[in-house]
Design an enzyme around this catalytic site. Structure first.
Site, mmCIF file in Angstrom:
data_model
loop_
_atom_site.group_PDB
_atom_site.id
_atom_site.type_symbol
_atom_site.label_atom_id
_atom_site.label_comp_id
_atom_site.label_asym_id
_atom_site.label_seq_id
_atom_site.Cartn_x
_atom_site.Cartn_y
_atom_site.Cartn_z
ATOM 1 N N ASP A 232 -5.566 10.807 5.543
ATOM 2 C CA ASP A 232 -5.061 10.713 4.167
ATOM 3 C C ASP A 232 -5.672 11.707 3.168
ATOM 4 O O ASP A 232 -6.877 11.926 3.168
ATOM 5 C CB ASP A 232 -5.345 9.326 3.583
ATOM 6 C CG ASP A 232 -4.994 8.184 4.496
ATOM 7 O OD1 ASP A 232 -4.510 8.433 5.601
ATOM 8 O OD2 ASP A 232 -5.217 7.041 4.095
ATOM 9 N N TRP B 132 -13.411 5.369 3.213
ATOM 10 C CA TRP B 132 -11.962 5.427 3.337
ATOM 11 C C TRP B 132 -11.288 5.856 2.040
ATOM 12 O O TRP B 132 -11.936 6.284 1.097
ATOM 13 C CB TRP B 132 -11.436 4.078 3.851
ATOM 14 C CG TRP B 132 -11.791 3.855 5.308
ATOM 15 C CD1 TRP B 132 -12.356 4.768 6.163
ATOM 16 C CD2 TRP B 132 -11.638 2.651 6.063
ATOM 17 N NE1 TRP B 132 -12.543 4.199 7.402
ATOM 18 C CE2 TRP B 132 -12.111 2.906 7.379
ATOM 19 C CE3 TRP B 132 -11.131 1.384 5.776
ATOM 20 C CZ2 TRP B 132 -12.081 1.934 8.383
ATOM 21 C CZ3 TRP B 132 -11.107 0.425 6.779
ATOM 22 C CH2 TRP B 132 -11.578 0.696 8.059
#
Lengths: 178, 634
Positions: B123, B182
């Site tokens: 991502d 993350w």
């Protein structure tokens, strides 16, 4: 409810149980309902049941643990495949190229797909575990093609099929975690 | 372009993070110049893989004597040259997995798409324009070309095209992000300061939200980051699973002047977006109701929420609200790995969003892209008053190939987002204008008449890096005359109707890229027009990977969807070809398709472009401009 059918289905289940018992050194029955319902939703119920029930950890397992056990089984089979590839390499040097390719593919499974899947299941990102098991199935097919595309008879057909099946079962379990 | 991070210096004798390889010799590589722990780990793994192959080959001494093996081994240790995993290719050479030669794998590396120098990326994170620089952080696994323990990679650019790689911005060095740093987002505060919220996976794999900020706000490169000592700032609330709580958005202002964020989650199979208000990014208040929920869509990842102007041609700051504004909710669906969006109305007082069209809700309606496109994130570029979209484009080849290549994944070319003023029901996505600066050496084709069932080769100097802009006109008379229509045709489905080879009266027609001269390999991007019994036309836009490669171990899906075409509009498409990625935009960006392709023959000088018309009835007139694309500095 038809009484006769019911009895016979119980008998069938008993028989299955006996078979499983005879295969299991230490019989483990933990959350058997979870294991059964989980395995029913995979493409290979029998493979799923036998793999999970022979693993002592399944007795206390939740769904993530079941996924991890199945990924572990995939790793064990791929590791065995690498050993087999080495030994066939000695006896069948003419298959050198295909065997080397298969070796690379199963190295990718053991060193990349499996650790990534374990990390993903432990960490709560099951989609990456699904990717790892999906790739494992593709690598197994590719290994088989290494031989067939050269017109060779694959000495690993059963191994490849087994690995593909167990990876597909693992993938199905992992998808339940998404 | 230095990417070595001095903080990674220690431990040149890092052990392999994977189990030891059968047949490995146990030798460890010596690491001299620019040693990187991550590189070292991968190298040991690569080296052991090499050792395995050597062990295999070594069995048959007639094939390869041990001296040769020793030479290759020492070459495999070329860590100091920074060549890392590539150094074991020479040995493999002809032994590479069928049919992949290193030549083919090298070709797959792109020329103008962002990607780290090696290993795994996913991502995009915290995209922002800060003190004259575009910053792109990204999910990065520095040890191998496969997902693992994730850190934040970092790169900066002046133009969103040429990039400079910087040291890792955040590592897994705290209990609250021990299992992974993350995805997260950046917010610029009114005083110009920057804050980042990101998800940490804790030592116990619980998903929590953490606050981080630049160590030196005056540093435009934002090299060093500080994690707030009071982290985590958010833990999963009651009723939310500890592994279903991730990816905080950029914050926006509430009517009361607080900051508001949303975080994706799920309850059973209902995808939801939790809403929190905060004044300081340290303490948060959970709102009673969610921003939005859609039953049956599963876990929502990487939720994005932003305003779009009903009339204007500029993008809007995330905090803008009012009567001239609509709001987009985007979520990445864990279940099917696609990015879905929907346009609707935001009630700032309630913190609630409602779709304009419930039948086209988040997760069941429109997608940003009908190919490979996931975990995308927008940011407002205050320098150029535009909203820019980044997205992770994964590989669809095997992990064994990724290991040989030494890298996996790239970012799509950044796109601007605007409301489609004509349809009012979808957004328009278009490559940022800066990408046009890579255009060179244009070839123009005017009014080429392409008869039904014909193929026209387009003479180009090269065809691996292209920007293609094309317009098509169907022969009006044929369209009018066509009577033998049925509604079955209107139910056309790119994926299910056989791809570019299956012919209808009014399509498919378009452009096939990365095509080998005999069409042994090619990737068609095309329109398919269907005429309903009511006489109305319905247009589909598709990309067909089914013949993109002779290799069997790559994904060969056919992608596509309907594209709205307004009265009087010509059919138009733009295709960016960059080696293993093909990005296609129809009708100015109403429908987009990103493809990953891995040809084995249609590469280097053997890649060509053809115009084709596989319709059975209609003649098509096409005009095209095709530019060669220079490589960017990445």
């Amino acid at each position: 409810m038809n009484h006769t059918t019911n009895t016979s289905s119980i008998n069938m289940k008993l028989l299955l149980l006996l078979i499983l018992l005879s295969l299991t050194p230490t019989p483990i029955f933990g959350d058997k309902t979870l294991i059964e319902t989980t395995c029913r939703a995979t493409p290979s119920y029998n493979l799923c049941m036998s793999t999970l029930l022979t693993n002592p950890k399944s007795s206390t397992a939740d769904l993530t643990d079941l996924g991890l056990i199945m990924v572990g089984a995939t790793k064990a089979k791929a590791t065995r495949a690498i050993q087999q590839i080495k030994s066939i390499y000695r006896s069948h040097p003419e298959l050198r190229r295909s065997l080397t390719e298969c070796g690379q593919m199963y190295i990718a499974v053991v060193r990349a797909d499996v650790p990534s899947a374990v990390q993903a299941l432990d960490g709560g990102q099951p989609k990456f575990a699904e990717d790892g098991m999906a790739d494992t199935a593709v690598e197994a097919q590719a290994c088989e093609r290494s031989f067939t595309e050269r017109g060779e008879k694959s000495p690993l057909t059963k191994v490849n099929r087994d690995i593909e099946s167990v990876a597909n079962v693992a993938r199905a379990i992992i998808r339940m975690l998404l | 372009m230095a990417s070595s991070s001095p903080s990674d210096l220690e431990n040149p004798h890092a052990t392999c993070s994977y189990a030891p390889l059968p047949g490995g010799t146990g030798d460890e590589p010596t690491v001299s110049r620019h040693p990187k722990k991550s590189a070292a780990i991968f190298l040991v793994c690569a080296f052991l893989s090499l050792a395995f192959v050597v062990a295999l080959i070594g069995v048959d001494k007639a094939e390869l004597n041990t001296n040769e093996a020793a030479v290759v081994l020492s070459r495999g240790r070329g860590v100091d040259k920074g060549v890392s995993e590539k150094s074991f290719r020479p040995l493999l050479g002809a032994e590479n997995s069928y049919p992949w030669s290193s030549n083919m794998l090298d070709w797959q590396r792109t020329g103008f798409h962002f990607q780290p120098k090696n290993n795994w990326m996913n991502d995009p994170n915290g995209p922002v324009f800060y003190k004259g620089w575009y910053h792109l952080f990204y999910q990065y696994h520095p040890d191998a070309p496969v997902w693992g323990k994730i850190v934040w990679g970092h790169a900066v650019s002046k133009d969103l095209v040429n990039w400079r790689h910087l040291p890792i911005a955040m590592e897994t060095d705290q209990w609250y992000d021990e299992q992974g740093v993350w995805t997260g987002s950046a917010t610029i505060l009114p005083d110009g300061q920057l804050v980042v919220l990101y998800t940490g996976s804790t030592n116990e794999s619980v998903q929590v939200q953490n606050l981080a900020y630049p160590a030196d706000p005056s540093d435009p490169l934002l090299i060093n980051w500080v994690k707030y000592p009071g982290n985590p700032v958010l833990v999963p609330p009651p009723g939310i699973d500890e592994k279903d709580f991730r990816d905080p958005t950029t914050a926006w202002k509430t009517p009361e002047g607080k900051w508001r964020i949303t975080i994706g989650s799920k309850v059973n199979k209902t995808g939801i977006s939790l809403v929190y208000d905060t004044e300081d990014f340290k303490s948060f208040e959970l709102l009673d109701q969610v921003l939005h929920a859609v039953p049956g869509t599963g876990m929502w990842e990487c939720v994005d929420f932003y305003p779009i102007s009903k009339q204007g041609e500029n993008g809007l700051d995330t905090s803008i609200d009012g009567p001239g504004v609509k709001h987009v909710v985007k979520a990445s669906m864990d279940d099917d790995r696609n990015d879905y969006y929907s346009i609707g109305t935001y009630d700032a007082l309630k913190g609630k969003w409602t779709p304009d069209n419930p039948a086209s809700d988040v997760g069941i309606g429109l997608r940003y892209d009908y190919g490979i496109y996931y975990a995308s994130k927008t940011f407002y570029d205050q320098d150029k008053q535009r909203r820019v979209l980044w997205s992770w484009i994964k590989e669809t080849d095997t992990e064994a190939s990724d290991i040989s290549k030494g890298w996996a994944s790239l970012m799509g070319v950044p796109r601007t987002i605007l409301l489609d003023k004509k349809t009012q029901t979808n957004i328009i996505q278009w490559p940022v204008e800066e990408i046009n600066r890579l255009r060179t050496n244009a070839t123009v084709f005017k009014n080429l008449v392409v008869e039904a069932g014909s193929l026209v080769p387009l003479e180009l100097p090269a065809a691996s890096q292209l920007d293609i802009v094309a317009e098509f006109e169907l022969d009006e008379a044929t369209v009018m005359r066509l009577n033998d229509v049925s509604d079955a045709d209107v139910a056309y489905d790119c994926a299910k109707n056989g791809g570019a080879a299956t012919r209808g009266a009014l399509g498919p027609f378009g452009i096939t890229v990365l095509a080998h001269e005999g069409l042994i390999e090619h990737t068609p991007v095309y329109f398919y027009v269907a005429k309903g019994v009511d006489g109305n036309l319905k247009t589909f836009f598709c990309a067909d990977q089914s013949r993109s490669s002779s290799a069997m171990d790559v994904d060969k899906s056919i992608y596509g969807n309907v594209v709205p075409v307004m009265k009087g509009e010509k059919l138009s498409m733009r295709i960016l070809v960059d080696h293993s990625i093909v990005e296609s935009f129809a009708q100015g960006g109403r429908t987009c398709i990103t493809s990953r392709v891995y040809p084995t023959k249609a590469i280097y000088n053997n890649a060509q472009v053809f115009l084709f018309n596989n319709a059975t009835a209609a003649t098509v007139t096409a005009s095209l401009s095709i530019w060669q694309m220079k490589s960017a500095q990445i």
